[in-house]
Motif scaffolding. Structure first.
Motif, PDB file in Angstrom:
ATOM      1  N   LEU A   1      12.012  14.049  18.034  1.00 39.68           N
ATOM      2  CA  LEU A   1      11.254  12.880  18.496  1.00 39.68           C
ATOM      3  C   LEU A   1      11.370  11.726  17.506  1.00 39.68           C
ATOM      4  CD1 LEU A   1      10.155  14.806  20.669  1.00 39.68           C
ATOM      5  CD2 LEU A   1       7.872  13.927  20.204  1.00 39.68           C
ATOM      6  N   GLN A   2      11.332  12.042  16.223  1.00 41.65           N
ATOM      7  CA  GLN A   2      11.448  10.994  15.193  1.00 41.65           C
ATOM      8  C   GLN A   2      12.835  10.371  15.219  1.00 41.65           C
ATOM      9  OE1 GLN A   2      10.374  13.166  11.662  1.00 41.65           O
ATOM     10  NE2 GLN A   2       8.161  12.875  11.980  1.00 41.65           N
ATOM     11  N   ARG A   3      13.864  11.197  15.406  1.00 43.48           N
ATOM     12  CA  ARG A   3      15.232  10.679  15.482  1.00 43.48           C
ATOM     13  C   ARG A   3      15.410   9.803  16.726  1.00 43.48           C
ATOM     14  NH1 ARG A   3      19.540  15.458  14.537  1.00 43.48           N
ATOM     15  NH2 ARG A   3      20.947  13.672  14.936  1.00 43.48           N
ATOM     16  N   ALA A   4      14.823  10.209  17.840  1.00 47.20           N
ATOM     17  CA  ALA A   4      14.942   9.422  19.078  1.00 47.20           C
ATOM     18  C   ALA A   4      14.314   8.042  18.903  1.00 47.20           C
ATOM     19  CB  ALA A   4      14.279  10.168  20.232  1.00 47.20           C
TER      20      ALA A   4
ATOM     21  N   ILE B   1       9.580   1.177  29.739  1.00 51.31           N
ATOM     22  CA  ILE B   1      10.384   2.392  29.793  1.00 51.31           C
ATOM     23  C   ILE B   1       9.516   3.586  29.386  1.00 51.31           C
ATOM     24  CG2 ILE B   1      12.404   3.622  28.921  1.00 51.31           C
ATOM     25  CD1 ILE B   1      13.708   0.932  28.333  1.00 51.31           C
ATOM     26  N   PHE B   2       9.367   4.532  30.316  1.00 45.72           N
ATOM     27  CA  PHE B   2       8.673   5.783  30.020  1.00 45.72           C
ATOM     28  C   PHE B   2       9.727   6.848  29.740  1.00 45.72           C
ATOM     29  CE2 PHE B   2       5.700   3.632  32.963  1.00 45.72           C
ATOM     30  CZ  PHE B   2       4.538   3.652  32.204  1.00 45.72           C
ATOM     31  N   CYS B   3       9.438   7.749  28.824  1.00 48.55           N
ATOM     32  CA  CYS B   3      10.343   8.862  28.566  1.00 48.55           C
ATOM     33  C   CYS B   3       9.522  10.124  28.346  1.00 48.55           C
ATOM     34  CB  CYS B   3      11.219   8.584  27.340  1.00 48.55           C
ATOM     35  SG  CYS B   3      12.433   9.897  27.019  1.00 48.55           S
ATOM     36  N   VAL B   4       9.791  11.137  29.171  1.00 49.63           N
ATOM     37  CA  VAL B   4       9.087  12.417  29.040  1.00 49.63           C
ATOM     38  C   VAL B   4      10.099  13.523  28.816  1.00 49.63           C
ATOM     39  CG1 VAL B   4       7.129  11.696  30.463  1.00 49.63           C
ATOM     40  CG2 VAL B   4       9.093  12.822  31.540  1.00 49.63           C
ATOM     41  N   ALA B   5       9.662  14.561  28.117  1.00 47.68           N
ATOM     42  CA  ALA B   5      10.509  15.727  27.882  1.00 47.68           C
ATOM     43  C   ALA B   5       9.746  16.969  28.292  1.00 47.68           C
ATOM     44  CB  ALA B   5      10.900  15.810  26.405  1.00 47.68           C
ATOM     45  N   THR B   6      10.494  17.980  28.752  1.00 43.69           N
ATOM     46  CA  THR B   6       9.837  19.156  29.325  1.00 43.69           C
ATOM     47  C   THR B   6      10.120  20.427  28.524  1.00 43.69           C
ATOM     48  OG1 THR B   6      11.712  19.321  30.882  1.00 43.69           O
ATOM     49  CG2 THR B   6       9.762  18.133  31.621  1.00 43.69           C
ATOM     50  N   SER B   7      10.496  21.485  29.179  1.00 46.09           N
ATOM     51  CA  SER B   7      10.520  22.833  28.613  1.00 46.09           C
ATOM     52  C   SER B   7      11.223  22.974  27.265  1.00 46.09           C
ATOM     53  CB  SER B   7      11.171  23.785  29.627  1.00 46.09           C
ATOM     54  OG  SER B   7      11.298  25.078  29.090  1.00 46.09           O
ATOM     55  N   ALA B   8      12.465  22.482  27.168  1.00 48.03           N
ATOM     56  CA  ALA B   8      13.244  22.700  25.948  1.00 48.03           C
ATOM     57  C   ALA B   8      12.550  22.141  24.714  1.00 48.03           C
ATOM     58  CB  ALA B   8      14.629  22.083  26.101  1.00 48.03           C
TER      59      ALA B   8
ATOM     60  N   ALA C   1      22.897   9.727  24.960  1.00 43.77           N
ATOM     61  CA  ALA C   1      22.515   9.433  26.350  1.00 43.77           C
ATOM     62  C   ALA C   1      21.305   8.502  26.388  1.00 43.77           C
ATOM     63  CB  ALA C   1      22.209  10.728  27.100  1.00 43.77           C
ATOM     64  N   LEU C   2      20.329   8.736  25.496  1.00 45.42           N
ATOM     65  CA  LEU C   2      19.135   7.895  25.453  1.00 45.42           C
ATOM     66  C   LEU C   2      19.484   6.454  25.108  1.00 45.42           C
ATOM     67  CD1 LEU C   2      16.540  10.245  23.699  1.00 45.42           C
ATOM     68  CD2 LEU C   2      16.614   9.589  26.111  1.00 45.42           C
ATOM     69  N   LYS C   3      20.416   6.272  24.167  1.00 46.67           N
ATOM     70  CA  LYS C   3      20.858   4.919  23.809  1.00 46.67           C
ATOM     71  C   LYS C   3      21.457   4.213  25.018  1.00 46.67           C
ATOM     72  CE  LYS C   3      22.022   6.184  19.014  1.00 46.67           C
ATOM     73  NZ  LYS C   3      23.155   6.384  18.067  1.00 46.67           N
ATOM     74  N   ASN C   4      22.324   4.925  25.727  1.00 46.37           N
ATOM     75  CA  ASN C   4      22.966   4.333  26.906  1.00 46.37           C
ATOM     76  C   ASN C   4      21.967   4.064  28.030  1.00 46.37           C
ATOM     77  OD1 ASN C   4      25.983   6.348  26.489  1.00 46.37           O
ATOM     78  ND2 ASN C   4      25.386   4.438  25.524  1.00 46.37           N
ATOM     79  N   PHE C   5      21.017   4.981  28.225  1.00 42.88           N
ATOM     80  CA  PHE C   5      19.995   4.785  29.250  1.00 42.88           C
ATOM     81  C   PHE C   5      19.196   3.506  28.995  1.00 42.88           C
ATOM     82  CE2 PHE C   5      19.342   9.550  30.545  1.00 42.88           C
ATOM     83  CZ  PHE C   5      20.546   9.506  31.226  1.00 42.88           C
ATOM     84  N   THR C   6      18.775   3.318  27.755  1.00 49.12           N
ATOM     85  CA  THR C   6      17.968   2.125  27.450  1.00 49.12           C
ATOM     86  C   THR C   6      18.774   0.843  27.645  1.00 49.12           C
ATOM     87  OG1 THR C   6      18.496   2.346  25.087  1.00 49.12           O
ATOM     88  CG2 THR C   6      16.454   3.343  25.859  1.00 49.12           C
ATOM     89  N   GLN C   7      20.072   0.902  27.351  1.00 43.88           N
ATOM     90  CA  GLN C   7      20.929  -0.263  27.579  1.00 43.88           C
ATOM     91  C   GLN C   7      20.989  -0.605  29.063  1.00 43.88           C
ATOM     92  OE1 GLN C   7      24.638   0.991  25.827  1.00 43.88           O
ATOM     93  NE2 GLN C   7      23.980   0.549  23.723  1.00 43.88           N
TER      94      GLN C   7
ATOM     95  N   VAL D   1      13.481   5.003  21.453  1.00 42.80           N
ATOM     96  CA  VAL D   1      12.766   5.584  22.591  1.00 42.80           C
ATOM     97  C   VAL D   1      11.590   6.429  22.099  1.00 42.80           C
ATOM     98  CG1 VAL D   1      12.924   7.136  24.562  1.00 42.80           C
ATOM     99  CG2 VAL D   1      14.826   5.624  24.026  1.00 42.80           C
ATOM    100  N   GLN D   2      10.431   6.167  22.668  1.00 45.81           N
ATOM    101  CA  GLN D   2       9.237   6.954  22.367  1.00 45.81           C
ATOM    102  C   GLN D   2       9.120   8.058  23.404  1.00 45.81           C
ATOM    103  OE1 GLN D   2       6.847   6.007  19.740  1.00 45.81           O
ATOM    104  NE2 GLN D   2       6.243   8.141  20.086  1.00 45.81           N
ATOM    105  N   ILE D   3       9.329   9.291  22.983  1.00 47.26           N
ATOM    106  CA  ILE D   3       9.317  10.427  23.911  1.00 47.26           C
ATOM    107  C   ILE D   3       7.944  11.093  23.915  1.00 47.26           C
ATOM    108  CG2 ILE D   3      10.328  12.666  24.477  1.00 47.26           C
ATOM    109  CD1 ILE D   3      12.848  11.794  22.996  1.00 47.26           C
TER     110      ILE D   3
END
Length: 494
Positions: A96-99, A78-85, A62-68, A105-107
């Motif tokens: 995070l390293q895989r992303a 492009i900002f990317c934030v992650a929450t609870s999970a 999904a992240l790959k497609n979003f950035t496209q 994408v820098q999360i």
């Protein structure tokens, strides 16, 4: 700041992206929106919080497609934030390293306090009601913030979310009492200051509830929807006691069927705990908050007083170089004051009149034909932030009926047809009389006829054609041209 900005929010249930286009220093609009039900937290609550491989793969794709998509729209930032999970996961650093490596994408993982802040910041700036308690029911956690006096007073994050409740109490079982006990224990963390008659509902679970209620009430937009809290409480009770087939019959989408019970139970519990009387749905949340933090840096997180980003964006995009919008607004407000002895309208109605007047010629961008219709459409759909549904509807109505048409009914609770008509008459007159040079004089005589002095021949001719629909007589100078229409065809006493 970049002109096109994308913000990605990775939640426990869904990953979402919003792409914002700036039209001026503070003016902006939503250019694109994407969502993917990645369920990154799937299986994690049963495995000590560890993210599982398949959900991680879904999220990376999904992240790959979003950035496209973001780059195709011209996003330079492009900002990317992650929450609870991710903040709960012991293996979040690996993800995070895989992303970064696989999707570029820098999360940034944000804590619960920051998540609550972003949702509150969005509501504070982009909802018409900016006092109350924000309630953001997510997949893994729920965030609340108390707003008062135009400021964020206090914030808190609770470890109760729709997916967390689903996996712990509803998957393979139906332990509603256990879920209620779990939620009740979390609510004990809330400070006593958290009490208000308004709740500002954020997040996918609440929007899913509001979407069905809005459809029942024939309302086209969720953002700014106002509904009695008791209606939500009754609806949530029905959801918690319903089966999957019942939920589908209620109108919930397939991807909400397994999680909406947990979300509804949390929301109802918070509404009761806070003593809420009315719920206002927010179409904005964490993504908008992240964008606003960047947009408003150095300005204490608030727009300048009296500024609205949607209103400004409409003018930036659609107002012609030679538009008379400013002059129409000027004449409409002058006429409102001069005609005040004829009506008992609240001065608060000058605000929607001013907005409608200023936007009444946006439709010129498509040409002169059907300008009022096109302008009303642009205003209604473009005033996305900071206005209630009723305010948008009123602005639309004033513009639409400011040409030759006459409204036949009023759909506004506190505005009679007579009052609505005086507002449309005022705007119709202002559109005809507006010029770059203000040389007009208005006065109301003892017979309650409006005298217009200094008008052009063309304006006089146009007014004469429509004055038979007015609820007051019109005179030009000393010579009466339209009182005959007033007396013969349309007699209304004030």
């Amino acid at each position: 700041m970049a002109k096109i900005v994308a913000v990605i929010d990775i939640g426990s249930n869904s990953a979402r992206m919003a792409v914002f286009a700036r039209t001026s220093r503070y003016g902006f609009y939503l250019l694109e929106e994407c969502k993917s039900r990645v369920r990154i937290s799937e299986g994690s609550y049963e495995n000590d919080g560890f993210l599982q491989e398949i959900p991680m793969q879904r999220t990376l794709q999904a992240l790959k497609n979003f950035t496209q998509v973001a780059k195709s729209k011209g996003a330079r930032k492009i900002f990317c934030v992650a929450t609870s999970a991710l903040r709960d996961a012991p293996n979040s650093r690996d993800f995070l390293q895989r992303a970064k490596r696989e999707a570029g994408v820098q999360i940034k993982i944000i804590d619960g306090d920051k998540e609550a802040y972003f949702g509150a910041l969005a509501c504070l700036n982009l909802l018409h009601q900016n006092e109350g308690i924000t309630i953001d029911v997510g997949g893994g956690s729920s965030e609340c913030a108390l707003l008062n006096g135009g400021a964020i007073v206090q914030k808190i994050s609770l470890d109760i979310g729709a997916i967390r409740i689903k996996e712990l109490f509803f998957d393979g079982k139906n332990d509603i009492e256990g879920a209620k006990s779990f939620i009740k224990k979390e609510l004990e963390k809330l400070p006593s200051i958290f009490s208000h008659k308004y709740a500002l509902g954020i997040g996918g679970s609440i929007r899913a509830l509001s979407k069905i209620i809005a459809k029942e009430r024939g309302v086209a937009f969720l953002h700014g929807l106002e509904v009695e809290a008791q209606y939500y409480l009754d609806f949530c009770k029905k959801i918690c006691n319903g089966s999957s087939s019942n939920l589908k019959d209620m109108g919930f989408n397939e991807d909400r069927l397994d999680s909406i019970r947990g979300g509804a139970l949390i929301f109802a519990s918070l509404l009761e705990y806070f003593g809420v009387k009315k719920v206002i749905t927010s179409g904005v949340g964490v993504r908008e908050g992240v964008f606003l933090q960047d947009l408003l840096r150095g300005h204490n997180g608030r727009f300048p007083k009296g500024f609205n980003p949607s209103f400004r964006s409409l003018l930036d995009r659609f107002e012609g170089k030679h538009s008379l919008g400013k002059e129409i607004k000027r004449e409409a407000l002058r006429l409102f004051d001069v005609l005040s002895p004829l009506h008992s309208l609240s001065s608060e109605l000058k605000k929607p009149l001013a907005i409608a007047s200023r936007l009444s010629m946006l439709g010129e961008v498509l040409g002169c034909h059907s300008c009022s219709l096109h302008s009303s459409y642009l205003a209604f759909n473009g005033l996305e932030y900071g206005y209630s549904y009723q305010e948008r509807q009123l602005v639309k109505t004033l513009i639409e009926y400011s040409n030759k048409k006459t409204p036949k009914e009023s759909k506004f609770k506190h505005l009679s047809l007579k009052d609505l008509k005086i507002l449309t008459d005022i705007l119709a007159l202002a559109k005809i009389l507006a010029t770059k040079d203000c040389k007009l004089e208005y006065r109301l005589d003892s017979d309650n006829d409006l005298h217009i002095i200094g008008e052009s021949y063309l304006a006089r001719d146009q007014i004469q054609k429509i004055s038979k629909n007015f609820d007051f007589g019109i005179e030009f100078g000393e010579k009466t041209l339209s009182r005959v229409f007033h007396k013969t065809h349309y007699q209304v006493s004030f």
